[in-house]
Scaffold this motif. Structure first.
Motif, short mmCIF file in Angstrom:
data_model
loop_
_atom_site.label_atom_id
_atom_site.label_comp_id
_atom_site.label_asym_id
_atom_site.label_seq_id
_atom_site.Cartn_x
_atom_site.Cartn_y
_atom_site.Cartn_z
N THR A 1 -16.07 104.03 109.17
CA THR A 1 -16.59 103.65 107.86
C THR A 1 -17.94 102.94 108.02
O THR A 1 -18.07 102.02 108.83
CB THR A 1 -15.62 102.72 107.12
OG1 THR A 1 -14.37 103.39 106.95
CG2 THR A 1 -16.17 102.33 105.75
N TYR A 2 -18.89 103.39 107.25
CA TYR A 2 -20.22 102.73 107.25
C TYR A 2 -20.68 102.64 105.80
O TYR A 2 -20.95 103.64 105.15
CB TYR A 2 -21.22 103.53 108.09
CG TYR A 2 -22.67 103.11 107.96
CD1 TYR A 2 -23.03 101.78 107.70
CD2 TYR A 2 -23.69 104.05 108.09
CE1 TYR A 2 -24.34 101.41 107.58
CE2 TYR A 2 -25.02 103.68 107.98
CZ TYR A 2 -25.34 102.36 107.72
OH TYR A 2 -26.67 101.99 107.59
N ASN A 3 -20.73 101.43 105.27
CA ASN A 3 -21.19 101.21 103.90
C ASN A 3 -22.72 101.13 103.88
O ASN A 3 -23.31 100.18 104.39
CB ASN A 3 -20.59 99.91 103.33
CG ASN A 3 -19.08 100.01 103.18
OD1 ASN A 3 -18.56 101.04 102.73
ND2 ASN A 3 -18.37 98.95 103.55
N ILE A 4 -23.31 102.14 103.31
CA ILE A 4 -24.77 102.24 103.30
C ILE A 4 -25.34 101.47 102.12
O ILE A 4 -24.90 101.63 100.98
CB ILE A 4 -25.22 103.71 103.23
CG1 ILE A 4 -24.69 104.49 104.44
CG2 ILE A 4 -26.73 103.81 103.14
CD1 ILE A 4 -24.98 105.96 104.38
N THR A 5 -26.35 100.60 102.40
CA THR A 5 -27.04 99.84 101.36
C THR A 5 -28.46 100.35 101.24
O THR A 5 -29.20 100.41 102.22
CB THR A 5 -27.06 98.34 101.69
OG1 THR A 5 -25.71 97.87 101.83
CG2 THR A 5 -27.76 97.56 100.59
N LEU A 6 -28.83 100.74 100.02
CA LEU A 6 -30.17 101.24 99.76
C LEU A 6 -30.99 100.17 99.03
O LEU A 6 -30.47 99.44 98.19
CB LEU A 6 -30.11 102.51 98.90
CG LEU A 6 -29.30 103.69 99.44
CD1 LEU A 6 -29.33 104.84 98.43
CD2 LEU A 6 -29.84 104.15 100.78
N SER A 7 -32.26 100.10 99.35
CA SER A 7 -33.19 99.22 98.62
C SER A 7 -34.32 100.07 98.07
O SER A 7 -34.86 100.93 98.76
CB SER A 7 -33.73 98.11 99.53
OG SER A 7 -34.43 98.66 100.64
N ASP A 8 -34.63 99.81 96.80
CA ASP A 8 -35.65 100.61 96.11
C ASP A 8 -36.65 99.67 95.47
O ASP A 8 -36.32 98.91 94.55
CB ASP A 8 -34.99 101.49 95.05
CG ASP A 8 -35.94 102.50 94.45
OD1 ASP A 8 -37.16 102.33 94.62
OD2 ASP A 8 -35.48 103.45 93.81
N GLU A 9 -37.89 99.69 95.98
CA GLU A 9 -38.92 98.79 95.48
C GLU A 9 -39.24 99.02 94.01
O GLU A 9 -39.73 98.13 93.31
CB GLU A 9 -40.21 98.95 96.31
CG GLU A 9 -41.19 97.82 96.16
CD GLU A 9 -42.40 97.97 97.07
OE1 GLU A 9 -43.05 99.03 96.98
OE2 GLU A 9 -42.68 97.05 97.84
N ASP A 10 -38.95 100.22 93.51
CA ASP A 10 -39.25 100.54 92.12
C ASP A 10 -38.23 99.94 91.15
O ASP A 10 -38.42 100.01 89.93
CB ASP A 10 -39.31 102.05 91.92
CG ASP A 10 -40.54 102.65 92.58
OD1 ASP A 10 -41.63 102.09 92.41
OD2 ASP A 10 -40.41 103.66 93.29
N ASP A 11 -37.10 99.41 91.70
CA ASP A 11 -36.11 98.72 90.86
C ASP A 11 -35.68 99.59 89.69
O ASP A 11 -35.74 99.19 88.53
CB ASP A 11 -36.69 97.40 90.35
CG ASP A 11 -35.60 96.52 89.74
OD1 ASP A 11 -34.43 96.67 90.12
OD2 ASP A 11 -35.94 95.68 88.88
#
Length: 199
Positions: free
Chosen positions: A170-180
């Motif tokens: 299991t790998y919980n992927i976290t995404l970050s988006d500068e455009d919010d």
């Protein structure tokens, strides 16, 4: 006026020469006899306020260099007027104003506003400047509209690199988006497996 003998007129900035004007008045009687009166007339300069040339709303783009020129008009620059330019409160931190470039021949001074807006600067940026010659001043306010640039999505989580044989991974992927962007935005995640790993 030939009838009253009164000299009238309105002097302008162009009449200020830094030296005296020679004025000669000639009077003639009915017999043709003339009399002449000559005197010197000095025209002193009267301070004129500097003024900004009009500026319309400007357009910029996130992450792209922006530059524009703002012009100031001061009819006393030819006489050595010194101008002081100031950025007023609220001036965007991503933008800077250059030193004034003065042209006494055209009685103008210019400053270049330049900078690169970032994600946090997207939207309407209010720009306010003032200029003073020490006796009179002027100010200007206009907007720079910064358009958004689509930024790449980053994976900010750290993957799990080891797992027990036979156990679920299991790998919980976290995404970050500068455009919010909004919560209902669609993201696609693709999994690539090394074919030589025996999976």
């Amino acid at each position: 006026n030939a009838d009253t003998g009164v000299i009238t007129g309105t002097l302008t900035n162009d009449d200020v020469t830094g030296s005296s004007h020679t004025i000669s008045v000639v009077g003639t009687d009915s017999s043709g006899e003339e009399v002449t009166d000559t005197f010197e007339w000095a025209v002193n300069n009267l301070n004129d306020a500097p003024t900004f040339a009009a500026v319309s709303t400007q357009n910029a783009t996130e992450d792209s260099p922006f530059s524009m020129v703002v012009t100031i008009i001061d009819s006393d620059l030819m006489y050595g007027d010194t101008l002081i330019l100031s950025e007023l409160p609220g001036f965007p931190s991503w933008l800077s104003a250059s030193d004034l470039v003065v042209d006494p021949e055209t009685n103008t001074a210019t400053t270049t506003l330049s900078g690169t807006p970032l994600q946090g600067d997207v939207g309407t940026n209010s720009i306010s400047l003032s200029v003073s010659d020490g006796a009179a001043s002027d100010s200007i306010t206009f907007d720079i509209e910064v358009a958004n640039t689509l930024d790449a999505v980053d994976i900010s989580s750290t993957p799990v690199t080891s797992v027990q044989a036979g156990a679920d991974y299991t790998y919980n992927i976290t995404l970050s988006d500068e455009d919010d962007v909004s919560d209902d935005a669609n993201y696609t995640i693709k999994l690539y497996v090394d074919s030589g790993a025996g999976y």
